[in-house]
Each structure stands twice: as structure tokens, then as C-alpha cells.
Design a protein around this motif. Structure first.
Motif, PDB file in Angstrom:
ATOM      1  N   ILE A  51       0.850  -1.118  -0.022  1.00  0.00           N
ATOM      2  CA  ILE A  51      -0.115   0.226  -0.030  1.00  0.00           C
ATOM      3  C   ILE A  51       0.956   1.232  -0.034  1.00  0.00           C
ATOM      4  CG2 ILE A  51      -1.615   1.460   1.331  1.00  0.00           C
ATOM      5  CD1 ILE A  51      -2.601  -1.293   2.435  1.00  0.00           C
ATOM      6  N   LEU A  52       2.178   1.204   0.646  1.00  0.00           N
ATOM      7  CA  LEU A  52       3.037   2.128   0.800  1.00  0.00           C
ATOM      8  C   LEU A  52       4.513   1.698   0.341  1.00  0.00           C
ATOM      9  CD1 LEU A  52       2.449   3.443   4.194  1.00  0.00           C
ATOM     10  CD2 LEU A  52       1.571   4.389   2.353  1.00  0.00           C
ATOM     11  N   VAL A  53       5.019   2.644  -0.434  1.00  0.00           N
ATOM     12  CA  VAL A  53       6.362   2.468  -1.023  1.00  0.00           C
ATOM     13  C   VAL A  53       7.337   1.837  -0.086  1.00  0.00           C
ATOM     14  CG1 VAL A  53       8.347   3.399  -2.252  1.00  0.00           C
ATOM     15  CG2 VAL A  53       5.897   4.098  -2.878  1.00  0.00           C
ATOM     16  N   ARG A  98       2.573  12.459   1.397  1.00  0.00           N
ATOM     17  CA  ARG A  98       3.172  11.137   1.504  1.00  0.00           C
ATOM     18  C   ARG A  98       3.110  10.244   2.822  1.00  0.00           C
ATOM     19  NH1 ARG A  98       9.647  11.048  -0.319  1.00  0.00           N
ATOM     20  NH2 ARG A  98       8.461  11.351  -2.385  1.00  0.00           N
ATOM     21  N   THR A  99       3.086   9.276   2.536  1.00  0.00           N
ATOM     22  CA  THR A  99       3.140   8.278   4.040  1.00  0.00           C
ATOM     23  C   THR A  99       2.164   8.756   5.032  1.00  0.00           C
ATOM     24  OG1 THR A  99       5.634   8.694   3.595  1.00  0.00           O
ATOM     25  CG2 THR A  99       5.167   7.107   5.427  1.00  0.00           C
ATOM     26  N   ILE A 100       0.957   8.889   4.520  1.00  0.00           N
ATOM     27  CA  ILE A 100      -0.148   9.050   5.293  1.00  0.00           C
ATOM     28  C   ILE A 100      -0.478   7.828   5.503  1.00  0.00           C
ATOM     29  CG2 ILE A 100      -2.390  10.431   5.178  1.00  0.00           C
ATOM     30  CD1 ILE A 100      -0.493  12.208   3.810  1.00  0.00           C
ATOM     31  N   ALA A 101      -0.502   7.601   6.929  1.00  0.00           N
ATOM     32  CA  ALA A 101      -0.985   6.190   7.585  1.00  0.00           C
ATOM     33  C   ALA A 101      -1.479   6.552   8.982  1.00  0.00           C
ATOM     34  CB  ALA A 101       0.318   5.295   7.485  1.00  0.00           C
ATOM     35  N   THR A 102      -2.721   5.707   9.198  1.00  0.00           N
ATOM     36  CA  THR A 102      -2.893   5.593  10.486  1.00  0.00           C
ATOM     37  C   THR A 102      -3.004   4.156  11.014  1.00  0.00           C
ATOM     38  OG1 THR A 102      -4.629   7.447  10.234  1.00  0.00           O
ATOM     39  CG2 THR A 102      -5.232   6.160  12.122  1.00  0.00           C
ATOM     40  N   GLY A 110     -10.674  10.409  12.771  1.00  0.00           N
ATOM     41  CA  GLY A 110     -10.322  11.788  12.210  1.00  0.00           C
ATOM     42  C   GLY A 110      -8.696  12.004  12.308  1.00  0.00           C
ATOM     43  N   ILE A 111      -8.086  11.087  12.455  1.00  0.00           N
ATOM     44  CA  ILE A 111      -6.620  11.384  12.542  1.00  0.00           C
ATOM     45  C   ILE A 111      -5.802  11.537  11.239  1.00  0.00           C
ATOM     46  CG2 ILE A 111      -4.560  10.068  13.275  1.00  0.00           C
ATOM     47  CD1 ILE A 111      -6.022   8.763  15.649  1.00  0.00           C
ATOM     48  N   GLY A 112      -6.444  10.713  10.152  1.00  0.00           N
ATOM     49  CA  GLY A 112      -5.821  10.792   8.802  1.00  0.00           C
ATOM     50  C   GLY A 112      -6.246  12.257   8.357  1.00  0.00           C
ATOM     51  N   ARG A 113      -7.535  12.876   8.696  1.00  0.00           N
ATOM     52  CA  ARG A 113      -7.978  13.936   8.208  1.00  0.00           C
ATOM     53  C   ARG A 113      -6.931  15.201   8.699  1.00  0.00           C
ATOM     54  NH1 ARG A 113     -12.436  16.800   6.555  1.00  0.00           N
ATOM     55  NH2 ARG A 113     -13.564  15.068   5.905  1.00  0.00           N
ATOM     56  N   ILE A 114      -6.981  15.098  10.053  1.00  0.00           N
ATOM     57  CA  ILE A 114      -6.143  16.206  10.687  1.00  0.00           C
ATOM     58  C   ILE A 114      -4.418  16.199  10.288  1.00  0.00           C
ATOM     59  CG2 ILE A 114      -4.591  16.674  12.921  1.00  0.00           C
ATOM     60  CD1 ILE A 114      -7.258  17.207  13.567  1.00  0.00           C
ATOM     61  N   PHE A 140     -11.185   8.489   0.912  1.00  0.00           N
ATOM     62  CA  PHE A 140     -10.722   9.458   1.918  1.00  0.00           C
ATOM     63  C   PHE A 140     -10.016  10.666   1.461  1.00  0.00           C
ATOM     64  CE2 PHE A 140      -6.332  10.345   4.072  1.00  0.00           C
ATOM     65  CZ  PHE A 140      -6.973  10.745   5.298  1.00  0.00           C
ATOM     66  N   PHE A 141      -9.440  10.838   0.289  1.00  0.00           N
ATOM     67  CA  PHE A 141      -8.880  12.014  -0.118  1.00  0.00           C
ATOM     68  C   PHE A 141      -9.816  12.776  -0.836  1.00  0.00           C
ATOM     69  CE2 PHE A 141      -4.801   9.572   0.361  1.00  0.00           C
ATOM     70  CZ  PHE A 141      -3.863  10.389   1.079  1.00  0.00           C
ATOM     71  N   THR A 142     -10.817  11.958  -1.376  1.00  0.00           N
ATOM     72  CA  THR A 142     -11.771  13.164  -2.021  1.00  0.00           C
ATOM     73  C   THR A 142     -12.498  13.846  -1.088  1.00  0.00           C
ATOM     74  OG1 THR A 142     -12.229  11.535  -3.828  1.00  0.00           O
ATOM     75  CG2 THR A 142     -13.965  12.886  -3.516  1.00  0.00           C
TER      76      THR A 142
END
Ligand code: COA
Length: 193
Positions: A51-53, A98-102, A110-114, A140-142
Motif C-alpha cells: 500500500i505504501l512504497v 506522502r506516507t499518510i498512515a493511521t 479523524g486522525i488521517g484528516r488532521i 478518503f482523499f476526495t
């Protein structure tokens, strides 16, 4: 002569590294070099699932100043890493979120959003006008104002210079064949600031 400025320098730095309390006993703060082992541990399962590089440990140390974290302080003085995100500038007007992960145990709070909002604020502060991401999490990104795009949203001139980067995430952005096996199926998204 600019001397005697050191207390001011320390004040500027401590303002940048100040922790911000969030509801639910969580804290948002910039990452420090000592956070890398916890970051690697958080990201490992997502890297394994492609999912992540995949990155080397040294890559996280070298980019640690780009990272924001949400942590949960524990009664014994330790912290649990709940999530992370980084703002990686690649050109005059462009950065990557990049490297957005919860952490799995903290999702849906709401952690990803913050964290993405913090990355967008970071990008704005650095004079950037557009932020892209490469992701499987399109909903999520939309919800955060990103739109699906085709191709690479930079001029031909910028593209030919960005090609000189040795960064694997940047190679992914440029859609270079050497990173294709790792990125199969993800979507390019862009948020204009
Ligand atoms: C994407 C991810 C960071 C979301 O983290 P999170 O902390 O659970 O997200 P949030 O709780 O802040 O959710 C924010 C919004 O997106 C929605 N959302 C979150 N995950 C979603 C998903 N998988 N699908 C659809 N919507 C989602 C939430 O409902 C919420 O909407 P709302 O604000 O209208 O209620 C997390 O699922 C993750 O770590 N995924 C794996 C790594 C990854 O793919 N990162 C992205 C590429 S770098």
C-alpha cells in the motif's frame, strides 16, 4: 553584526516543535529523529501489503523534518504512534502528501484528516500551490478536496528536471517504469491550494 541571537533561535525552534493537544487524549506534533523506530514499525504492515512504497530506515531519518505525527501519550511517559504524514516538496509549485498512515487501532477517528490538513498547511507555508498523492484510498482523499487526475501535473520543462531525482516516491509520481511493479492500481490525485 548578528550576534547574541541564540535564545531567539531556540524560541523559534520550540514554537515549531510545540505539541498540539487534540480531543480524545491525542497529540499532534512534528516528528523527531527518535521517532523513526516507531514510524518503521507502524508502516511495516502497509509496506508489506504494498500500500505504501518500501523505504530504507535511513530514508526516514533523512526526511524526518517532513513528518507530522499524532501520538497518544501513555501514563508511563511513553507514547503510542497513532498516525503519520509527510509533506515532500518536489518543485516550485508542487508537493506530495506522502506516507499518510493511521495505526489500524486508531482508524476512523479523524486522525488521517488532521494529518492531511497539516500537510496542506505545511505545503501552503512553503509557497506550494498544488499537492498530489498516489493512493488506493480515493474516497478518503476526495473527502479532503483531492481530485483524480491523469498524467503528471507539471510543465514539460519541470518534468525533465524532476527526472533527475533519485527519490523513489518522485519516480512513482513521474510514472517511471522502474517503480511500476510497486504501484500497480493506485490512483493519482491532486489538491489545488
Ligand atoms: C487512509 C487512512 C490514512 C485514513 O485514516 P483515518 O485516520 O482512519 O481517517 P479519518 O478517520 O481521518 O477519516 C477522514 C475521512 O475519510 C473517511 N475515510 C477514512 N478512511 C476511508 C476509507 N478507507 N474509505 C472511505 N472513506 C474513508 C472517513 O469516513 C472520514 O470522513 P468524514 O470526515 O466525512 O467522516 C488509513 O485508512 C490508512 O492508514 N490507510 C493505509 C495507508 C494509505 O493508504 N495511505 C494513503 C496513501 S499515502
Amino acid at each position: 553584526m548578528l550576534n547574541g541571537g541564540m535564545p531567539f533561535a531556540d524560541e523559534l525552534i520550540s514554537a515549531q516543535y510545540r505539541s498540539h493537544e487534540l480531543p480524545g487524549g491525542l497529540v499532534l506534533r512534528r516528528a523527531r529523529a527518535t521517532d523513526v523506530p516507531a514510524l518503521v514499525e507502524l508502516l511495516a504492515p502497509m509496506v508489506e501489503q504494498r500500500i505504501l512504497v518500501a523505504k530504507e530506515r535511513v530514508d526516514y531519518y533523512e526526511a524526518i523534518h517532513e513528518f507530522w505525527l499524532v501520538v497518544e501519550p501513555q501514563s508511563d511517559g511513553t507514547e503510542v504512534l497513532a498516525g503519520c504524514a509527510a509533506c515532500h516538496v518536489i518543485w516550485a509549485d508542487t508537493a506530495e502528501a506522502r506516507t499518510i498512515a493511521t495505526n489500524q487501532a486508531y482508524r476512523g477517528r479523524g486522525i488521517g484528516r488532521i494529518l492531511v490538513e497539516q500537510v496542506l498547511a505545511d505545503a501552503r507555508a512553503q509557497g506550494v500551490q498544488q499537492v498530489f498523492c498516489l493512493t488506493f484510498e480515493t474516497d478518503f482523499f476526495t473527502a479532503l478536496g483531492f481530485e483524480v487526475i491523469d498524467g503528471t501535473p507539471v510543465s514539460q520543462e519541470a518534468y525533465s528536471e524532476i527526472l533527475r531525482s533519485r527519490d523513489e516516491g518522485t519516480a512513482e509520481f513521474l510514472d517511471l517504469s522502474r517503480v511500476k511493479p510497486n504501484t500497480l492500481g493506485n490512483t493519482r490525485m491532486l489538491r489545488r491550494l
